[in-house]
Design a protein around this motif. Structure first.
Motif, PDB file in Angstrom:
ATOM      1  N   THR A   1       0.844  -1.200   0.000  1.00 23.94           N
ATOM      2  CA  THR A   1       0.000   0.000   0.000  1.00 23.94           C
ATOM      3  C   THR A   1       0.875   1.243   0.000  1.00 23.94           C
ATOM      4  O   THR A   1       1.695   1.422   0.898  1.00 23.94           O
ATOM      5  N   PRO A   2       0.726   2.125  -0.969  1.00 15.06           N
ATOM      6  CA  PRO A   2       1.570   3.325  -1.024  1.00 15.06           C
ATOM      7  C   PRO A   2       1.178   4.329   0.052  1.00 15.06           C
ATOM      8  O   PRO A   2       0.095   4.239   0.643  1.00 15.06           O
ATOM      9  N   PRO A   3       2.049   5.305   0.327  1.00 17.86           N
ATOM     10  CA  PRO A   3       1.716   6.348   1.304  1.00 17.86           C
ATOM     11  C   PRO A   3       0.382   7.012   0.988  1.00 17.86           C
ATOM     12  O   PRO A   3       0.058   7.263  -0.181  1.00 17.86           O
ATOM     13  N   GLY A   4      -0.372   7.266   2.056  1.00 22.27           N
ATOM     14  CA  GLY A   4      -1.697   7.852   1.878  1.00 22.27           C
ATOM     15  C   GLY A   4      -2.805   6.818   1.837  1.00 22.27           C
ATOM     16  O   GLY A   4      -3.984   7.172   1.872  1.00 22.27           O
ATOM     17  N   GLY A   5      -2.418   5.551   1.775  1.00 19.79           N
ATOM     18  CA  GLY A   5      -3.400   4.482   1.682  1.00 19.79           C
ATOM     19  C   GLY A   5      -3.970   4.081   3.038  1.00 19.79           C
ATOM     20  O   GLY A   5      -3.499   4.509   4.093  1.00 19.79           O
ATOM     21  N   VAL A   6      -4.992   3.233   2.984  1.00 16.85           N
ATOM     22  CA  VAL A   6      -5.686   2.786   4.183  1.00 16.85           C
ATOM     23  C   VAL A   6      -5.764   1.269   4.199  1.00 16.85           C
ATOM     24  O   VAL A   6      -6.066   0.641   3.178  1.00 16.85           O
ATOM     25  N   ILE A   7      -5.495   0.700   5.353  1.00 16.66           N
ATOM     26  CA  ILE A   7      -5.615  -0.745   5.565  1.00 16.66           C
ATOM     27  C   ILE A   7      -6.728  -0.951   6.587  1.00 16.66           C
ATOM     28  O   ILE A   7      -6.733  -0.315   7.646  1.00 16.66           O
ATOM     29  N   THR A   8      -7.669  -1.823   6.267  1.00 17.97           N
ATOM     30  CA  THR A   8      -8.832  -2.026   7.125  1.00 17.97           C
ATOM     31  C   THR A   8      -8.904  -3.475   7.573  1.00 17.97           C
ATOM     32  O   THR A   8      -8.890  -4.391   6.742  1.00 17.97           O
ATOM     33  N   VAL A   9      -8.965  -3.664   8.885  1.00 15.23           N
ATOM     34  CA  VAL A   9      -9.196  -4.981   9.469  1.00 15.23           C
ATOM     35  C   VAL A   9     -10.629  -4.992   9.972  1.00 15.23           C
ATOM     36  O   VAL A   9     -11.013  -4.149  10.775  1.00 15.23           O
ATOM     37  N   GLU A  10     -11.427  -5.941   9.487  1.00 10.08           N
ATOM     38  CA  GLU A  10     -12.838  -5.998   9.852  1.00 10.08           C
ATOM     39  C   GLU A  10     -13.185  -7.367  10.413  1.00 10.08           C
ATOM     40  O   GLU A  10     -12.802  -8.404   9.845  1.00 10.08           O
ATOM     41  N   LEU A  11     -13.901  -7.364  11.515  1.00  9.30           N
ATOM     42  CA  LEU A  11     -14.326  -8.599  12.176  1.00  9.30           C
ATOM     43  C   LEU A  11     -15.836  -8.579  12.349  1.00  9.30           C
ATOM     44  O   LEU A  11     -16.388  -7.660  12.968  1.00  9.30           O
ATOM     45  N   THR A  12     -16.530  -9.593  11.787  1.00  6.51           N
ATOM     46  CA  THR A  12     -17.978  -9.712  11.922  1.00  6.51           C
ATOM     47  C   THR A  12     -18.345 -11.179  12.133  1.00  6.51           C
ATOM     48  O   THR A  12     -17.520 -12.079  11.924  1.00  6.51           O
ATOM     49  N   VAL A  13     -19.585 -11.406  12.539  1.00  4.16           N
ATOM     50  CA  VAL A  13     -20.151 -12.748  12.620  1.00  4.16           C
ATOM     51  C   VAL A  13     -21.383 -12.769  11.741  1.00  4.16           C
ATOM     52  O   VAL A  13     -22.292 -11.955  11.923  1.00  4.16           O
ATOM     53  N   GLN A  14     -21.392 -13.686  10.753  1.00  6.54           N
ATOM     54  CA  GLN A  14     -22.505 -13.777   9.814  1.00  6.54           C
ATOM     55  C   GLN A  14     -22.891 -15.233   9.622  1.00  6.54           C
ATOM     56  O   GLN A  14     -22.043 -16.064   9.272  1.00  6.54           O
ATOM     57  N   ASP A  15     -24.174 -15.532   9.851  1.00  5.96           N
ATOM     58  CA  ASP A  15     -24.686 -16.886   9.619  1.00  5.96           C
ATOM     59  C   ASP A  15     -23.830 -17.946  10.307  1.00  5.96           C
ATOM     60  O   ASP A  15     -23.434 -18.946   9.703  1.00  5.96           O
TER      61      ASP A  15
END
Length: 269
Positions: A140-154
């Protein structure tokens, strides 16, 4: 004559143990020659010691690759215990978040649950998260965003790591999770054996789940790990999570991504 790669991998635990012993002595000697109080008073000494620290963590990361190779050759399943997955994810991402500014990116966590107890192997899942976030930082270049997402589905746990990086070419997606203990498979200056993603998928499978990758060049990548949301009983695990043997886990995870500046004593949390 084709080399016996499984026989070679069977030697890895002994090799890893000897390397860890030697690296431990190296680290202790370096800390004795340049203790924190001296580094704080002498910026030039601190800069030189930071390079040593960085090299140490990169080598230790390589040793971790040998352990991953052994795990991939072993058919025994991972032991599971009930633990709080939300706490694990927030703790590890909190450690990694402080290093994101060195790369000019932002790490964010999306999770609406205050807690969630499920059956898992905390150490293995921690290594998976470290590896996926490390890869995202790397691409990911400078200025970028990294997203860690945790959910429970079905009745499924969904843990994803996405980035706004350069993406993965379509022709490489198909072989992304293949084991690559082959001559010439390791890229120059790499701090691994190309086994990180195969290791991550094996961990997912040991949790009765899987790991998928979705990516397009120029549009970033998303890795999704999912496994059954279940509990095995017997109480929540109080087994300590210790991926790095007592050293800075975040620095270890990002050793081949971060600049030497991140290892200066003034920047060590």
């Amino acid at each position: 004559m084709e080399p016996d790669y499984e026989a070679l991998a069977s030697l890895f635990p002994n090799i890893a143990a000897q390397l860890r012993s030697g690296l431990s002595n190296f680290y202790l000697a370096a800390a004795h020659l340049a203790p924190p109080e001296m580094r704080e008073m002498d910026p030039e000494l601190d800069a030189q010691a930071a390079i040593l620290d960085q090299s140490y963590y990169r080598l230790l990361r390589m040793v971790g690759s040998l352990t991953a190779a052994t795990y991939l050759m072993d058919s025994a399943p991972l032991p599971m215990r009930d633990g709080d997955l939300v706490d694990l994810v927030r703790e590890l991402c909190g450690e990694l978040e402080g290093l994101a500014p060195f790369l000019g990116v932002r790490l964010q966590v999306k999770c609406d649950m205050p807690h969630h107890i499920c059956a898992m192997n905390e150490e293995a899942l921690g290594q998976v998260l470290y590896h996926l976030v490390s890869n995202a930082f790397k691409h990911t270049p400078p200025g970028g965003v990294i997203t860690v997402e945790l959910t429970v589905q079905d009745q499924q746990i969904h843990l994803s790591v996405s980035d706004t990086g350069r993406g993965i070419p379509e022709e490489k997606l198909a072989s992304l999770f293949e084991r690559r203990i082959r001559p010439g498979a390791v890229e120059p200056l790499s701090c691994g054996l190309g086994l990180g993603l195969p290791f991550c998928r094996r961990v997912a499978e040991d949790h009765q789940g899987s790991l998928l990758a979705v990516s397009r060049p120029g549009e970033g990548s998303r890795f999704l790990l999912f496994f059954p949301d279940r509990q095995i009983g017997g109480g929540v695990s109080d087994m300590p999570f210790d991926y790095s043997g007592g050293f800075n886990r975040a620095l270890l995870a990002l050793a081949d991504v971060l600049p030497a500046e991140a290892f200066l004593i003034r920047n060590r949390g």
